[in-house]
Write a protein that holds these residues in place. Sequence first.
Motif, PDB file in Angstrom:
ATOM      1  N   HIS A   1       1.446  -0.301  -4.740  1.00  0.00           N
ATOM      2  CA  HIS A   1       2.690  -0.426  -5.502  1.00  0.00           C
ATOM      3  C   HIS A   1       3.003  -1.912  -5.550  1.00  0.00           C
TER       4      HIS A   1
ATOM      5  N   PRO B   1       2.964   0.630  -9.916  1.00  0.00           N
ATOM      6  CA  PRO B   1       1.880   1.418  -9.328  1.00  0.00           C
ATOM      7  C   PRO B   1       0.510   1.042  -9.899  1.00  0.00           C
TER       8      PRO B   1
ATOM      9  N   SER C   1      -3.387   1.984 -14.911  1.00  0.00           N
ATOM     10  CA  SER C   1      -3.665   0.909 -13.960  1.00  0.00           C
ATOM     11  C   SER C   1      -4.377  -0.258 -14.636  1.00  0.00           C
TER      12      SER C   1
ATOM     13  N   THR D   1     -11.265   3.663  -3.260  1.00  0.00           N
ATOM     14  CA  THR D   1     -10.103   3.552  -4.138  1.00  0.00           C
ATOM     15  C   THR D   1      -8.883   3.195  -3.307  1.00  0.00           C
ATOM     16  N   LYS D   2      -8.068   2.314  -3.839  1.00  0.00           N
ATOM     17  CA  LYS D   2      -6.825   1.934  -3.172  1.00  0.00           C
ATOM     18  C   LYS D   2      -5.660   2.207  -4.119  1.00  0.00           C
ATOM     19  N   THR D   3      -4.591   2.740  -3.564  1.00  0.00           N
ATOM     20  CA  THR D   3      -3.375   2.994  -4.328  1.00  0.00           C
ATOM     21  C   THR D   3      -2.303   2.019  -3.870  1.00  0.00           C
TER      22      THR D   3
ATOM     23  N   TYR E   1     -11.959  -5.672  -7.519  1.00  0.00           N
ATOM     24  CA  TYR E   1     -11.140  -4.519  -7.905  1.00  0.00           C
ATOM     25  C   TYR E   1     -11.268  -4.260  -9.410  1.00  0.00           C
TER      26      TYR E   1
ATOM     27  N   ALA F   1     -10.183  -1.043 -12.679  1.00  0.00           N
ATOM     28  CA  ALA F   1      -9.522   0.208 -13.048  1.00  0.00           C
ATOM     29  C   ALA F   1     -10.231   0.789 -14.259  1.00  0.00           C
TER      30      ALA F   1
ATOM     31  N   ASP G   1     -10.217   0.932  -8.101  1.00  0.00           N
ATOM     32  CA  ASP G   1     -11.482   1.063  -7.393  1.00  0.00           C
ATOM     33  C   ASP G   1     -11.865  -0.297  -6.832  1.00  0.00           C
TER      34      ASP G   1
ATOM     35  N   THR H   1      -3.757   2.216  -9.232  1.00  0.00           N
ATOM     36  CA  THR H   1      -4.841   2.902  -8.549  1.00  0.00           C
ATOM     37  C   THR H   1      -6.129   2.195  -8.940  1.00  0.00           C
TER      38      THR H   1
ATOM     39  N   TYR I   1       0.835  -1.205   0.000  1.00  0.00           N
ATOM     40  CA  TYR I   1       0.000   0.000   0.000  1.00  0.00           C
ATOM     41  C   TYR I   1       0.869   1.255   0.000  1.00  0.00           C
ATOM     42  N   THR I   2       0.618   2.120  -0.945  1.00  0.00           N
ATOM     43  CA  THR I   2       1.400   3.346  -1.073  1.00  0.00           C
ATOM     44  C   THR I   2       1.273   4.209   0.175  1.00  0.00           C
TER      45      THR I   2
END
Length: 309
Positions: free
Chosen positions: A235, A241, A270, A231-233, A262, A264, A245, A243, A174-175
Motif C-alpha cells: 500500500h 495499492p 497495479s 508476489t508482494k502486496t 518488480y 505488474a 511480482d 500487487t 506492506y499490506t
Amino acid sequence: MDTPTALGEFLRTRRAQLQPEDVGLPSHGTRRRVPGLRREELALLAGVSITYYTHLEQGQSTNASDSVLDALARALRLTPDEHAHLLNLARPPRAKRAQSPRPEYARDTTRRLIAAMPQVPAVVLDGRNNVLAWNPLGHALLAGHVDVASPDDPAVRPNLTRMLFLDPHTRELYTDWKSEARVALAALRLVAGRNPEDRALAELIGSLMLQSPDFASLWSKHPVRDCTVGTKTLHHPVVGPLTLDFENLHLTDGTNHRMLLYSAPESSPSDAALRMLSSLTAAATGAGHDSPKPASADADAGAGGGGEA
C-alpha cells in the motif's frame, strides 16, 4: 553465527512440529512434557542410535555422513530448502581468521543497467540485504522517505531487513507485514546457514535480536525458505495499492550481489499505479527533487533508513 548451536535449534524446532501420528508412530495417548517427537522417536525413524542423535543435536558431532543427514531430512519431512539448510549447518566451513569486512559497492555496469530501466523498479543488494544502488523508481517504490543517495555511503546505507523490522514507514508499506517478515527472515536464515563465518551478517542478526522483539520471536522458530521469485502486496503512500511480482537475479560476477526487480501484469491496476509513480518520479527528478513523498513523510524522513549491516 554459532553453527553447532544453530544446528541443535533447527533440529529441535523441526522435531516440535511433528507428532507421532504424523509419522506413523503410536502416541499411546500419553500427555507429553514437550511438543512434538521425542529424540528417541526421531532417532528410530532415521535409523540412528539415540546417543548419536543426541550428540548431533547438542553440537558434539560435526562429521555426520550424507546418509545420516538425508535420513534425518526424510524423517523430519524437510522441504528442499530446509534440507539444504541442514547440510549447511552440519557441514560448516573451516573457521577463518575474523577480518573486518570491506564496504561493497555496485559495479558501474550494474548501475548503468538499472538506470536504463526507468519503468522497472530495480534495487541492487549485497548478500546481507544492504542496498548498494537503486534506480529512481526502485527508490520511490520502497523507500521514498530515505535519501536517494544513501546507498553510496556505507555508514548510512539502508538495509532492507533492518528497515522491514525497525522502520515504521517500511512496516506500513506492506499490506500483510507479518507474512512479509516471515518470508524475509526465512530467507535470511538460509543465507546465515550458508555463511556462518560472515561477521557483518552475524552483527546484523544480533542487533535485530536486541532491537526488535518481532525479529527475535520469529528467529527462534528457525524458519527456512529461499525467496527468489514471488508476489508482494503493498500500500504505497503515493499511488495506493499495488500487487507486484518480484524476481531476485543473482549476478554471476562472484560478488554475491543481486538485482531485485518488480513488475505488474500489463494493463492491470497495479501496472497503471506503477506507471503513475514512474511519471511522478521522473517529474520530481527532472525538477531536481527526490522521489515523490506523501505530505506527512517530509517531517520524519530521517526516522527510517537502516545502517550498514
